[in-house]
Write an enzyme that holds these catalytic residues in place. Structure first.
Site, PDB file in Angstrom:
ATOM      1  N   SER A 147       0.988  -1.136   0.011  1.00  0.00           N
ATOM      2  CA  SER A 147       0.035   0.056  -0.024  1.00  0.00           C
ATOM      3  C   SER A 147       0.955   1.137   0.044  1.00  0.00           C
ATOM      4  O   SER A 147       1.732   1.447  -1.072  1.00  0.00           O
ATOM      5  CB  SER A 147      -0.862  -0.187   1.192  1.00  0.00           C
ATOM      6  OG  SER A 147      -1.841   1.097   1.117  1.00  0.00           O
ATOM      7  N   ASP A 223     -10.137  -5.740  -3.203  1.00  0.00           N
ATOM      8  CA  ASP A 223      -9.579  -4.603  -2.433  1.00  0.00           C
ATOM      9  C   ASP A 223     -10.574  -3.319  -2.350  1.00  0.00           C
ATOM     10  O   ASP A 223     -10.777  -2.647  -3.466  1.00  0.00           O
ATOM     11  CB  ASP A 223      -8.056  -4.364  -2.962  1.00  0.00           C
ATOM     12  CG  ASP A 223      -7.446  -3.358  -1.910  1.00  0.00           C
ATOM     13  OD1 ASP A 223      -8.017  -2.269  -1.378  1.00  0.00           O
ATOM     14  OD2 ASP A 223      -6.400  -3.494  -1.846  1.00  0.00           O
ATOM     15  N   HIS A 256      -7.163  -6.074   1.065  1.00  0.00           N
ATOM     16  CA  HIS A 256      -6.195  -5.353   1.534  1.00  0.00           C
ATOM     17  C   HIS A 256      -5.472  -5.582   2.659  1.00  0.00           C
ATOM     18  O   HIS A 256      -4.310  -5.115   2.800  1.00  0.00           O
ATOM     19  CB  HIS A 256      -6.657  -3.671   1.255  1.00  0.00           C
ATOM     20  CG  HIS A 256      -5.477  -2.837   1.206  1.00  0.00           C
ATOM     21  ND1 HIS A 256      -4.940  -2.564  -0.010  1.00  0.00           N
ATOM     22  CD2 HIS A 256      -4.978  -1.901   2.200  1.00  0.00           C
ATOM     23  CE1 HIS A 256      -3.944  -1.561   0.067  1.00  0.00           C
ATOM     24  NE2 HIS A 256      -4.008  -1.345   1.420  1.00  0.00           N
TER      25      HIS A 256
END
Length: 278
Positions: A147, A223, A256
């Site tokens: 991320s 996600d 995620h």
């Protein structure tokens, strides 16, 4: 450097350490896994950069990297994501900025410029400390992250192509200049001139002529940040135009979280090990 904790794992040792950082002007904490092969000599180094709200501990506790890192003989280093402390400027009600959200850049705007210098910390100060304190082969380094940390890994590799032999990412923020959860932080850290933002944007760096040997990205299709925050297809397009090899794996049904990351951690470790030992 202070040792906070150390535990034997898979024949190696997982340690957590802290030191007084001249770069961030506070005490910084980081984790290092040293494999059993280090008894025989220096080992290749794999840097892992974590995402928003994380510390060194998230991947250390949930990333499931130690068994294979021990098998492959990799030192895995996990820095924190921002400066921390009572005297560090912060917005406690904003998880996308301040503590836990350093974005691996060097802030230029007051009051953040004094402490939020994670780019220099990760690329200069911490590597120097690692080289002095651990059995690390600094001629063999690779970098990956998740991320915000995937953003950090991509941008750092693009700016240091001679230092890192490989770079990969889990669900990276590939164009933080325009992503919902990063453009506000960029303005606070770097000011309103978006030309200055380009130095910390993977897509912009490629557009501006920076190159790297190849990239690996894994992204979950479930996600919740995919369409507004991550958008890996933008980096795929930029790499395609620049002729940079990119393997983009869209993983059906994954989100995620570290359930996603740990599912494909071994793929990334083996991919880096192949390139570190070639």
């Amino acid at each position: 450097m202070k040792t906070i904790s150390i535990a034997k794992s898979h024949g190696g040792f997982q340690g957590v350490y802290s030191h007084a950082s001249d770069t961030c002007k506070c005490e910084m904490t980081f984790a290092v896994f040293v494999p059993p092969q280090a008894k025989e000599g220096p080992c290749p180094v794999l840097w892992y950069l974590s995402g928003l709200t994380c510390t060194h501990a998230n991947v250390m506790e949930k990333g499931e990297y130690r068994r294979l890192a021990a098998e492959l003989g990799l030192i895995v280093i996990c820095p924190d994501t921002s400066p921390r402390g009572a005297d560090i400027p912060d917005e406690k009600d904003n998880w996308q900025f301040g503590s836990g959200a350093g974005f691996y850049l060097d802030a230029t705007q007051e009051p953040y410029s004094a402490n939020y210098r994670m780019y220099s910390y990760v690329t200069e100060e911490l590597p120097a400390l690692v080289a002095d304190e651990f059995p690390a082969d600094m001629e063999k380094q690779a970098i990956f992250g998740h991320s915000m940390g995937g953003h950090g890994a991509l941008t750092i590799a693009l700016k240091h192509p001679d230092r890192f032999r490989s770079c990969s990412a889990f669900a990276p923020i590939v164009q933080p200049m325009t992503a919902d959860w990063s453009k506000g932080a960029f303005e606070k850290y770097l000011g309103p001139d978006q030309d200055a933002w380009r130095a910390y944007d993977a897509c912009a760096l490629v557009e501006d002529g920076h190159r790297f040997s190849e990239f690996l990205i894994d992204q979950g299709t479930a996600d919740g940040f995919l369409d507004n925050g991550l958008r890996p297809w933008l980096f795929e397009e930029a790499c395609g135009k620049a002729g940079i090899p990119l393997t983009l794996n869209m993983r059906e049904g994954y989100d995620h979280s570290y359930f996603f990351i740990s599912s494909f951690m071994e793929d990334h470790l083996r991919w880096h090990a192949d390139r570190l030992t070639a």
